[in-house]
Design a protein around this motif. Structure first.
Motif, PDB file in Angstrom:
ATOM      1  N   ARG A  46      23.104  36.448  43.486  1.00  0.00           N
ATOM      2  CA  ARG A  46      23.625  35.646  42.382  1.00  0.00           C
ATOM      3  C   ARG A  46      24.762  36.356  41.672  1.00  0.00           C
ATOM      4  NH1 ARG A  46      24.206  30.641  41.439  1.00  0.00           N
ATOM      5  NH2 ARG A  46      22.010  30.034  41.317  1.00  0.00           N
ATOM      6  N   GLU A  47      24.627  37.662  41.469  1.00  0.00           N
ATOM      7  CA  GLU A  47      25.697  38.422  40.808  1.00  0.00           C
ATOM      8  C   GLU A  47      26.968  38.419  41.645  1.00  0.00           C
ATOM      9  OE1 GLU A  47      22.503  41.385  38.565  1.00  0.00           O
ATOM     10  OE2 GLU A  47      23.597  42.070  40.349  1.00  0.00           O
ATOM     11  N   ARG A  48      26.821  38.486  42.955  1.00  0.00           N
ATOM     12  CA  ARG A  48      27.998  38.418  43.830  1.00  0.00           C
ATOM     13  C   ARG A  48      28.635  37.031  43.753  1.00  0.00           C
ATOM     14  NH1 ARG A  48      28.437  42.537  47.835  1.00  0.00           N
ATOM     15  NH2 ARG A  48      29.620  41.096  49.136  1.00  0.00           N
ATOM     16  N   GLU A  49      27.804  35.990  43.637  1.00  0.00           N
ATOM     17  CA  GLU A  49      28.345  34.632  43.502  1.00  0.00           C
ATOM     18  C   GLU A  49      29.132  34.502  42.201  1.00  0.00           C
ATOM     19  OE1 GLU A  49      24.889  32.163  45.952  1.00  0.00           O
ATOM     20  OE2 GLU A  49      24.815  32.292  43.760  1.00  0.00           O
ATOM     21  N   VAL A  50      28.578  35.043  41.126  1.00  0.00           N
ATOM     22  CA  VAL A  50      29.277  35.000  39.837  1.00  0.00           C
ATOM     23  C   VAL A  50      30.600  35.753  39.929  1.00  0.00           C
ATOM     24  CG1 VAL A  50      29.206  35.805  37.442  1.00  0.00           C
ATOM     25  CG2 VAL A  50      27.191  34.689  38.449  1.00  0.00           C
ATOM     26  N   LEU A  51      30.582  36.930  40.541  1.00  0.00           N
ATOM     27  CA  LEU A  51      31.809  37.717  40.674  1.00  0.00           C
ATOM     28  C   LEU A  51      32.834  36.992  41.543  1.00  0.00           C
ATOM     29  CD1 LEU A  51      33.410  40.233  40.109  1.00  0.00           C
ATOM     30  CD2 LEU A  51      32.144  41.423  41.910  1.00  0.00           C
ATOM     31  N   GLY A  52      32.360  36.325  42.560  1.00  0.00           N
ATOM     32  CA  GLY A  52      33.270  35.545  43.400  1.00  0.00           C
ATOM     33  C   GLY A  52      33.969  34.445  42.620  1.00  0.00           C
ATOM     34  N   GLN A  53      33.238  33.817  41.699  1.00  0.00           N
ATOM     35  CA  GLN A  53      33.831  32.778  40.856  1.00  0.00           C
ATOM     36  C   GLN A  53      34.843  33.389  39.878  1.00  0.00           C
ATOM     37  OE1 GLN A  53      33.212  29.340  41.023  1.00  0.00           O
ATOM     38  NE2 GLN A  53      32.163  29.905  42.919  1.00  0.00           N
ATOM     39  N   ILE A  54      34.493  34.552  39.322  1.00  0.00           N
ATOM     40  CA  ILE A  54      35.423  35.236  38.414  1.00  0.00           C
ATOM     41  C   ILE A  54      36.713  35.586  39.155  1.00  0.00           C
ATOM     42  CG2 ILE A  54      35.785  37.349  37.062  1.00  0.00           C
ATOM     43  CD1 ILE A  54      32.812  37.364  36.453  1.00  0.00           C
ATOM     44  N   ALA A  55      36.585  35.973  40.422  1.00  0.00           N
ATOM     45  CA  ALA A  55      37.751  36.355  41.220  1.00  0.00           C
ATOM     46  C   ALA A  55      38.708  35.193  41.430  1.00  0.00           C
ATOM     47  CB  ALA A  55      37.300  36.908  42.571  1.00  0.00           C
ATOM     48  N   GLN A  56      38.216  33.973  41.215  1.00  0.00           N
ATOM     49  CA  GLN A  56      39.077  32.794  41.297  1.00  0.00           C
ATOM     50  C   GLN A  56      39.761  32.493  39.965  1.00  0.00           C
ATOM     51  OE1 GLN A  56      37.230  29.367  43.347  1.00  0.00           O
ATOM     52  NE2 GLN A  56      35.590  30.766  43.945  1.00  0.00           N
ATOM     53  N   GLY A  57      39.527  33.367  38.964  1.00  0.00           N
ATOM     54  CA  GLY A  57      40.160  33.191  37.663  1.00  0.00           C
ATOM     55  C   GLY A  57      39.436  32.239  36.743  1.00  0.00           C
TER      56      GLY A  57
ATOM     57  N   LEU B 274      28.143  27.042  39.392  1.00  0.00           N
ATOM     58  CA  LEU B 274      26.888  27.594  39.913  1.00  0.00           C
ATOM     59  C   LEU B 274      25.651  26.990  39.260  1.00  0.00           C
ATOM     60  CD1 LEU B 274      27.859  31.392  40.118  1.00  0.00           C
ATOM     61  CD2 LEU B 274      27.931  29.664  41.928  1.00  0.00           C
ATOM     62  N   PHE B 275      25.853  25.967  38.422  1.00  0.00           N
ATOM     63  CA  PHE B 275      24.748  25.283  37.741  1.00  0.00           C
ATOM     64  C   PHE B 275      23.948  26.252  36.883  1.00  0.00           C
ATOM     65  CE2 PHE B 275      25.607  23.049  41.731  1.00  0.00           C
ATOM     66  CZ  PHE B 275      25.944  21.785  41.240  1.00  0.00           C
ATOM     67  N   LEU B 276      24.673  27.076  36.127  1.00  0.00           N
ATOM     68  CA  LEU B 276      24.075  28.029  35.200  1.00  0.00           C
ATOM     69  C   LEU B 276      24.554  27.729  33.788  1.00  0.00           C
ATOM     70  CD1 LEU B 276      24.703  31.354  37.174  1.00  0.00           C
ATOM     71  CD2 LEU B 276      22.515  30.160  36.965  1.00  0.00           C
ATOM     72  N   THR B 277      23.763  28.114  32.791  1.00  0.00           N
ATOM     73  CA  THR B 277      24.232  28.017  31.425  1.00  0.00           C
ATOM     74  C   THR B 277      25.268  29.119  31.197  1.00  0.00           C
ATOM     75  OG1 THR B 277      22.576  29.542  30.540  1.00  0.00           O
ATOM     76  CG2 THR B 277      21.970  27.198  30.690  1.00  0.00           C
TER      77      THR B 277
ATOM     78  N   ALA C 145      33.390  27.734  33.280  1.00  0.00           N
ATOM     79  CA  ALA C 145      33.692  27.171  34.596  1.00  0.00           C
ATOM     80  C   ALA C 145      32.796  27.774  35.672  1.00  0.00           C
ATOM     81  CB  ALA C 145      35.160  27.410  34.943  1.00  0.00           C
ATOM     82  N   VAL C 146      32.491  29.055  35.539  1.00  0.00           N
ATOM     83  CA  VAL C 146      31.570  29.699  36.474  1.00  0.00           C
ATOM     84  C   VAL C 146      30.193  29.042  36.379  1.00  0.00           C
ATOM     85  CG1 VAL C 146      30.328  31.831  37.025  1.00  0.00           C
ATOM     86  CG2 VAL C 146      32.765  31.926  36.465  1.00  0.00           C
TER      87      VAL C 146
END
Length: 224
Positions: A157-168, A178-181, A173-174
């Motif tokens: 999950r942390e890698r998924e979050v970081l991947g979204q951050i890497a998209q700016g 990822l359907f997270l609060t 938006a993240v």
């Protein structure tokens, strides 16, 4: 032994067919040029082995791997020989994720020796596996790199979050992607910052440094 071939190049497809049909114990029952045709041929002919390219229509991405994964679930006795131009862990890892039995990964550059293909077909039909030595080397190198990477400490999950951050993307938006609060995203970000040793820098700098680590680990390209 009944075989279905899937390859979008007519020359390669016919070459593979002729090599296999020359063997008294092998019979090609269908040839296909794309993934939908392959899956339809499997349903119609119930083959013992599928020989498939990795990339073919409709998207020319990883159709062969997806077919192998689907067959692992729906027809586990069917062997799959994947033919590829690429000794890439990104392809080999998902192919072998469910186990190596009944799976082969061969590089097309080795096809100058038809014996390798013939023996691979027979081997996967018996439940064995054949992996090109160059692919094994790439998998070993990729595993060693993953173990040495700071990102290896992150959860999925942390890698998924970081991947979204890497998209700016912003935290909001993240969370949407990822359907997270937003609060949950913040907690994941703070945790991954700590795991990456980014605990004392200002937030903006920490995001930049984390993204740089991610891009370095992924060959300089962010997640699509």
């Amino acid at each position: 032994m009944r075989i279905v071939i899937a390859e979008d190049s007519m020359l390669v497809r016919e070459g593979v067919r002729r090599v296999l049909d020359l063997q008294p114990d092998l019979r090609v029952v269908a040839t296909c040029a794309d993934l939908p045709q392959l899956m339809a041929a499997v349903d119609e002919h119930d083959p013992d082995v599928v020989v498939t390219d990795i990339r073919m229509p409709p998207l020319s991405s990883d159709e062969g791997i997806r077919a192998a994964t689907a067959l692992r679930a729906s027809r586990p006795r069917v062997g799959v020989v994947v033919l590829s131009q690429y000794a890439e862990p990104a392809y080999a890892t998902p192919l072998l994720a469910g186990g190596s039995s009944g799976r082969a990964y061969l590089l097309k550059e080795r096809m100058s020796d038809p014996h390798q293909l013939i023996e691979a077909v027979r081997t996967v039909a018996r439940g064995g596996s054949v992996i090109d030595p160059a692919v094994v080397e790439a998998l070993v190198a990729d595993t060693a790199h993953a173990r040495s990477s700071p990102l290896a400490r992150l959860t999925t999950r942390e890698r998924e979050v970081l991947g979204q951050i890497a998209q700016g993307k912003s935290n909001a938006a993240v969370g949407s992607a990822l359907f997270l609060t937003e609060r949950a995203v913040e907690k994941h970000i703070n945790t991954l910052f700590a795991k990456l040793g980014l605990g004392t820098e200002p937030d903006v700098n920490r995001r930049v440094m984390a993204v740089l680590m991610y891009l370095s680990d992924h060959g300089g390209a962010s997640t699509p």
